[in-house]
Design a protein around this motif. Structure first.
Motif, PDB file in Angstrom:
ATOM      1  N   HIS A  73      47.331 -24.403 136.446  1.00  0.00           N
ATOM      2  CA  HIS A  73      47.845 -24.809 135.139  1.00  0.00           C
ATOM      3  C   HIS A  73      47.876 -26.325 135.011  1.00  0.00           C
ATOM      4  CE1 HIS A  73      51.334 -26.225 132.696  1.00  0.00           C
ATOM      5  NE2 HIS A  73      50.614 -25.601 131.786  1.00  0.00           N
ATOM      6  N   ARG A  77      45.898 -28.449 132.205  1.00  0.00           N
ATOM      7  CA  ARG A  77      46.693 -29.235 131.257  1.00  0.00           C
ATOM      8  C   ARG A  77      46.279 -30.705 131.308  1.00  0.00           C
ATOM      9  NH1 ARG A  77      51.955 -28.380 128.269  1.00  0.00           N
ATOM     10  NH2 ARG A  77      52.564 -30.498 127.866  1.00  0.00           N
ATOM     11  N   ALA A 235      46.462 -21.138 119.696  1.00  0.00           N
ATOM     12  CA  ALA A 235      47.764 -21.818 119.729  1.00  0.00           C
ATOM     13  C   ALA A 235      47.937 -22.775 118.561  1.00  0.00           C
ATOM     14  CB  ALA A 235      47.920 -22.571 121.054  1.00  0.00           C
ATOM     15  N   GLY A 236      46.816 -23.292 118.018  1.00  0.00           N
ATOM     16  CA  GLY A 236      46.947 -24.356 117.037  1.00  0.00           C
ATOM     17  C   GLY A 236      46.660 -23.965 115.605  1.00  0.00           C
ATOM     18  N   THR A 239      50.017 -21.177 114.067  1.00  0.00           N
ATOM     19  CA  THR A 239      51.297 -21.893 114.199  1.00  0.00           C
ATOM     20  C   THR A 239      51.407 -23.015 113.161  1.00  0.00           C
ATOM     21  OG1 THR A 239      50.175 -23.184 115.877  1.00  0.00           O
ATOM     22  CG2 THR A 239      51.719 -21.507 116.668  1.00  0.00           C
ATOM     23  N   ILE A 290      60.490 -18.211 123.725  1.00  0.00           N
ATOM     24  CA  ILE A 290      59.387 -18.345 124.697  1.00  0.00           C
ATOM     25  C   ILE A 290      59.864 -17.745 126.010  1.00  0.00           C
ATOM     26  CG2 ILE A 290      58.207 -20.342 123.744  1.00  0.00           C
ATOM     27  CD1 ILE A 290      60.004 -22.081 125.246  1.00  0.00           C
ATOM     28  N   ARG A 292      59.686 -17.200 130.389  1.00  0.00           N
ATOM     29  CA  ARG A 292      59.298 -17.545 131.766  1.00  0.00           C
ATOM     30  C   ARG A 292      59.577 -16.313 132.634  1.00  0.00           C
ATOM     31  NH1 ARG A 292      57.776 -21.287 128.938  1.00  0.00           N
ATOM     32  NH2 ARG A 292      58.548 -23.405 129.007  1.00  0.00           N
ATOM     33  N   PRO A 352      61.241 -26.484 118.637  1.00  0.00           N
ATOM     34  CA  PRO A 352      60.151 -25.687 118.056  1.00  0.00           C
ATOM     35  C   PRO A 352      58.900 -25.665 118.926  1.00  0.00           C
ATOM     36  CG  PRO A 352      60.457 -27.716 116.822  1.00  0.00           C
ATOM     37  CD  PRO A 352      61.589 -27.629 117.790  1.00  0.00           C
ATOM     38  N   PHE A 353      58.759 -26.667 119.807  1.00  0.00           N
ATOM     39  CA  PHE A 353      57.564 -26.730 120.657  1.00  0.00           C
ATOM     40  C   PHE A 353      57.883 -26.365 122.108  1.00  0.00           C
ATOM     41  CE2 PHE A 353      56.607 -29.790 117.175  1.00  0.00           C
ATOM     42  CZ  PHE A 353      55.449 -29.188 116.694  1.00  0.00           C
ATOM     43  N   GLY A 354      59.021 -25.676 122.329  1.00  0.00           N
ATOM     44  CA  GLY A 354      59.369 -25.298 123.698  1.00  0.00           C
ATOM     45  C   GLY A 354      59.833 -26.520 124.475  1.00  0.00           C
ATOM     46  N   GLY A 355      59.636 -26.494 125.805  1.00  0.00           N
ATOM     47  CA  GLY A 355      60.124 -27.632 126.574  1.00  0.00           C
ATOM     48  C   GLY A 355      59.644 -27.649 128.003  1.00  0.00           C
ATOM     49  N   ARG A 358      55.839 -27.157 130.174  1.00  0.00           N
ATOM     50  CA  ARG A 358      54.985 -26.298 129.349  1.00  0.00           C
ATOM     51  C   ARG A 358      55.139 -26.617 127.877  1.00  0.00           C
ATOM     52  NH1 ARG A 358      52.448 -22.553 133.044  1.00  0.00           N
ATOM     53  NH2 ARG A 358      51.275 -22.032 131.177  1.00  0.00           N
ATOM     54  N   CYS A 360      54.645 -27.640 124.190  1.00  0.00           N
ATOM     55  CA  CYS A 360      53.387 -27.533 123.443  1.00  0.00           C
ATOM     56  C   CYS A 360      52.513 -28.779 123.631  1.00  0.00           C
ATOM     57  CB  CYS A 360      53.700 -27.345 121.958  1.00  0.00           C
ATOM     58  SG  CYS A 360      52.232 -27.354 120.937  1.00  0.00           S
ATOM     59  N   PHE A 365      49.523 -33.338 117.684  1.00  0.00           N
ATOM     60  CA  PHE A 365      48.431 -32.900 116.791  1.00  0.00           C
ATOM     61  C   PHE A 365      49.032 -32.143 115.598  1.00  0.00           C
ATOM     62  CE2 PHE A 365      45.036 -30.135 115.408  1.00  0.00           C
ATOM     63  CZ  PHE A 365      43.832 -30.740 115.749  1.00  0.00           C
TER      64      PHE A 365
HETATM   65  C1  HEM Z   1      53.686 -26.200 114.253  1.00  0.00           C
HETATM   66  C2  HEM Z   1      52.718 -25.918 115.121  1.00  0.00           C
HETATM   67  C3  HEM Z   1      52.954 -25.486 116.542  1.00  0.00           C
HETATM   68  C4  HEM Z   1      54.049 -24.895 117.099  1.00  0.00           C
HETATM   69  C5  HEM Z   1      55.366 -24.523 116.430  1.00  0.00           C
HETATM   70  C6  HEM Z   1      53.747 -24.698 118.502  1.00  0.00           C
HETATM   71  C7  HEM Z   1      54.622 -24.136 119.414  1.00  0.00           C
HETATM   72  C8  HEM Z   1      54.336 -23.958 120.759  1.00  0.00           C
HETATM   73  C9  HEM Z   1      55.242 -23.371 121.710  1.00  0.00           C
HETATM   74  C10 HEM Z   1      56.646 -22.862 121.394  1.00  0.00           C
HETATM   75  C11 HEM Z   1      54.616 -23.371 122.911  1.00  0.00           C
HETATM   76  C12 HEM Z   1      55.178 -22.825 124.233  1.00  0.00           C
HETATM   77  C13 HEM Z   1      55.949 -23.918 124.933  1.00  0.00           C
HETATM   78  C14 HEM Z   1      56.719 -23.455 126.144  1.00  0.00           C
HETATM   79  O1  HEM Z   1      56.388 -22.406 126.727  1.00  0.00           O
HETATM   80  O2  HEM Z   1      57.696 -24.151 126.517  1.00  0.00           O
HETATM   81  C15 HEM Z   1      53.308 -23.946 122.728  1.00  0.00           C
HETATM   82  C16 HEM Z   1      52.377 -24.116 123.743  1.00  0.00           C
HETATM   83  C17 HEM Z   1      51.108 -24.629 123.550  1.00  0.00           C
HETATM   84  N1  HEM Z   1      50.599 -25.100 122.362  1.00  0.00           N
HETATM   85 FE1  HEM Z   1      51.553 -25.236 120.592  1.00  0.00          FE
HETATM   86  N2  HEM Z   1      52.472 -25.139 118.749  1.00  0.00           N
HETATM   87  C18 HEM Z   1      51.960 -25.644 117.589  1.00  0.00           C
HETATM   88  C19 HEM Z   1      50.716 -26.211 117.412  1.00  0.00           C
HETATM   89  C20 HEM Z   1      49.765 -26.395 118.402  1.00  0.00           C
HETATM   90  C21 HEM Z   1      48.483 -27.028 118.221  1.00  0.00           C
HETATM   91  C22 HEM Z   1      47.990 -27.644 116.910  1.00  0.00           C
HETATM   92  C23 HEM Z   1      47.826 -26.952 119.416  1.00  0.00           C
HETATM   93  C24 HEM Z   1      46.448 -27.451 119.786  1.00  0.00           C
HETATM   94  C25 HEM Z   1      45.462 -27.609 118.939  1.00  0.00           C
HETATM   95  C26 HEM Z   1      48.706 -26.298 120.358  1.00  0.00           C
HETATM   96  C27 HEM Z   1      48.420 -26.056 121.690  1.00  0.00           C
HETATM   97  C28 HEM Z   1      49.301 -25.513 122.599  1.00  0.00           C
HETATM   98  C29 HEM Z   1      48.960 -25.299 124.001  1.00  0.00           C
HETATM   99  C30 HEM Z   1      47.625 -25.608 124.674  1.00  0.00           C
HETATM  100  C31 HEM Z   1      50.113 -24.751 124.590  1.00  0.00           C
HETATM  101  C32 HEM Z   1      50.261 -24.338 126.069  1.00  0.00           C
HETATM  102  C33 HEM Z   1      50.911 -25.470 126.885  1.00  0.00           C
HETATM  103  C34 HEM Z   1      51.120 -25.094 128.345  1.00  0.00           C
HETATM  104  O3  HEM Z   1      51.360 -23.924 128.648  1.00  0.00           O
HETATM  105  O4  HEM Z   1      51.078 -26.015 129.179  1.00  0.00           O
HETATM  106  N3  HEM Z   1      49.881 -25.968 119.704  1.00  0.00           N
HETATM  107  N4  HEM Z   1      53.157 -24.311 121.407  1.00  0.00           N
END
Ligand code: HEM
Length: 421
Positions: A73, A77, A235-236, A239, A290, A292, A352-355, A358, A360, A365
């Motif tokens: 991972h 990443r 993911a992107g 969302t 989210i 774990r 909203p993006f976790g923490g 991991r 987001c 972006f």
């Molecule tokens: C409002 C829009 C978005 C929301 C609310 C959102 C939310 C999240 C959340 C809650 C997670 C999980 C975090 C965790 O497990 O702690 C996540 C992971 C991720 N998101 Fe987003 N996301 C958004 C947009 C995007 C965009 C635009 C991209 C890429 C183009 C993206 C790429 C990713 C990736 C690659 C992960 C995995 C990270 C990892 O596991 O290391 N997300 N996102």
């Protein structure tokens, strides 16, 4: 789902357990101190990849950054992160604005419609152009990718049934989805090949080109690149589109906020728009929780409030509940961008993006895209406000979307857009 989480919290407090048979035992956490322990715990013990794999692994592939843990991972990443830094993302803003303006130009005037499908189209186009790097002039290629990739990531609860009952995967309609997957797969692979052969590879700003150019330890196989591209798409896309739709849904129910947002967009005041988006993602989070998966036994809290959790338990920071806690946000259901005006949100209670490690990868972006798209909408059209109740949330795979797709009416277009048409 949100009602169920609220009910459980009312009944059982800030820690509660939901047993879902084959899908496992989920311990939900609402207290920010408990959640901090999860986000800052040992990544080798709190496995996000293993928790995500049953739901997403079959679409994303085995090397997806969302479905791997530990060293694998971290490597995936690191390879992706350069393309998602604030500076790299800022360069994409003009393309995002152009895509949004093209879509807004198709909105009807004086006729109610759902804005969510439009936001999906915009978010998909942003990924095709900035992540996969397809030029706008390649219309036939874009048409093909649009149709096949949107079908690939159009996930719903029905498509998840084989997760619980794997033998169902061979039956219709699930077998049909496998055909969709292999068509989309072929297209993504041919984009990777085309990129490898492109004469302007060194100048291309898209994420795919960054991955193809990587050398040494960061070099990736075609399979690895395929998995990351599909991950970024999944993911992107939904969302960000959903975050935008909720923000518009909230704006049309808050005339004073809508007026301030319109002024901010016209004056290019990013501070107010950022506060607006921060508040919208708080009060209407796109991802409610989210997970774990615990690889070893863990204790959370201390003294009388020690919680012992055996290996194999799934721990769920309940983002949705934390962000509407009256202890953390006075009058939590009120929509007030002023809460965040000129202030960075507290990372322990704005989730909203976790923490943790991991969090987001696409947060910068997504926030840029939301600001640019909203600003384009607000400067190009006047939206009608409504006194109707807010739209309830509907569960769509891992997201909460506005049930009616965020219904809006455009009152008028401004002159600049009329000139563009
Ligand atoms: C409002 C829009 C978005 C929301 C609310 C959102 C939310 C999240 C959340 C809650 C997670 C999980 C975090 C965790 O497990 O702690 C996540 C992971 C991720 N998101 Fe987003 N996301 C958004 C947009 C995007 C965009 C635009 C991209 C890429 C183009 C993206 C790429 C990713 C990736 C690659 C992960 C995995 C990270 C990892 O596991 O290391 N997300 N996102």
């Amino acid at each position: 789902m949100p009602e169920f989480l609220e009910y459980c919290q009312r009944r059982y407090g800030d820690r509660f357990t939901v047993r879902l048979g084959r899908l496992g035992t989920y311990v939900y956490l609402v207290d920010s101190e408990d959640i901090k322990e999860v986000f800052h715990g040992d990544d080798a013990v709190f496995h996000a990849g293993e928790a995500n794999t049953p739901f997403l692994g079959w679409v994303l592939g085995p090397s997806s950054v969302l479905c791997t843990d530990d060293d694998v991972h971290m490597r995936q990443r690191r390879r992706l992160s350069g393309a998602f830094h604030g500076k790299s993302v800022a360069k994409l803003a003009p393309v995002m604005a152009e895509i949004a303006a093209e879509d807004v130009a198709t909105w009807p005037v004086g006729e109610e419609f759902s804005v969510l499908p439009h936001m999906r189209r915009v978010a998909l186009e942003v990924i095709l152009r900035t992540v996969i790097g397809v030029p706008p002039t390649e219309e036939a290629r874009l048409v093909n990718l649009r149709a096949n990739l949107s079908a690939l990531v159009d996930l719903n609860l029905l498509k998840l049934i084989p997760v619980a009952v794997p033998s169902m995967a061979r039956l219709w309609p699930w077998s049909r989805y496998s055909a969709v997957q292999s068509r989309a797969d072929q297209l993504v692979r041919s984009e990777i090949q085309r990129c490898r052969e492109s004469v302007d590879l060194d100048e291309r700003p898209d994420v795919l080109a960054t991955l193809v150019r990587a050398s040494g330890d960061d070099q990736m196989t075609a399979d690895e690149i395929r998995d990351q591209l599909v991950t970024l798409l999944l993911a992107g896309h939904e969302t960000t589109a959903t975050g935008l739709a909720w923000t518009i849904e909230r704006l049309t129910r808050h005339p004073a906020v809508l007026a301030s947002a319109r002024d901010a967009a016209n004056q290019d005041d990013q501070t107010y728009l950022d506060a607006l988006i921060t508040e919208s993602l708080r009060v209407r989070p796109v991802v409610p929780d989210i997970t774990r998966l615990l690889v070893k036994d863990v204790t959370i809290g201390s003294g009388d409030s020690t919680l012992r959790l055996p290996a194999g338990t799934r721990v769920d920071p309940a983002i949705y509940l934390v962000m509407r806690s009256p202890k953390r946000y006075p009058d939590p259901l009120a929509f007030r961008p002023e809460r965040f005006l000129g202030k960075r949100p507290d990372p322990s209670v704005w989730l909203p993006f976790g923490g943790g490690s991991r969090r987001c990868l696409g947060a910068a972006f997504a926030l840029t895209e939301m600001r640019v798209v909203l600003s384009t909408i607000l400067t190009h059209v006047d939206l009608a406000t409504t006194t109707r109740k807010g739209e309830p949330a509907r569960v769509r795979h891992v997201t909460l979307t506005p049930k009616l797709g965020a219904r809006v009416t455009v009152l008028r277009r401004n002159a600049e857009v009329m000139a563009l048409r």
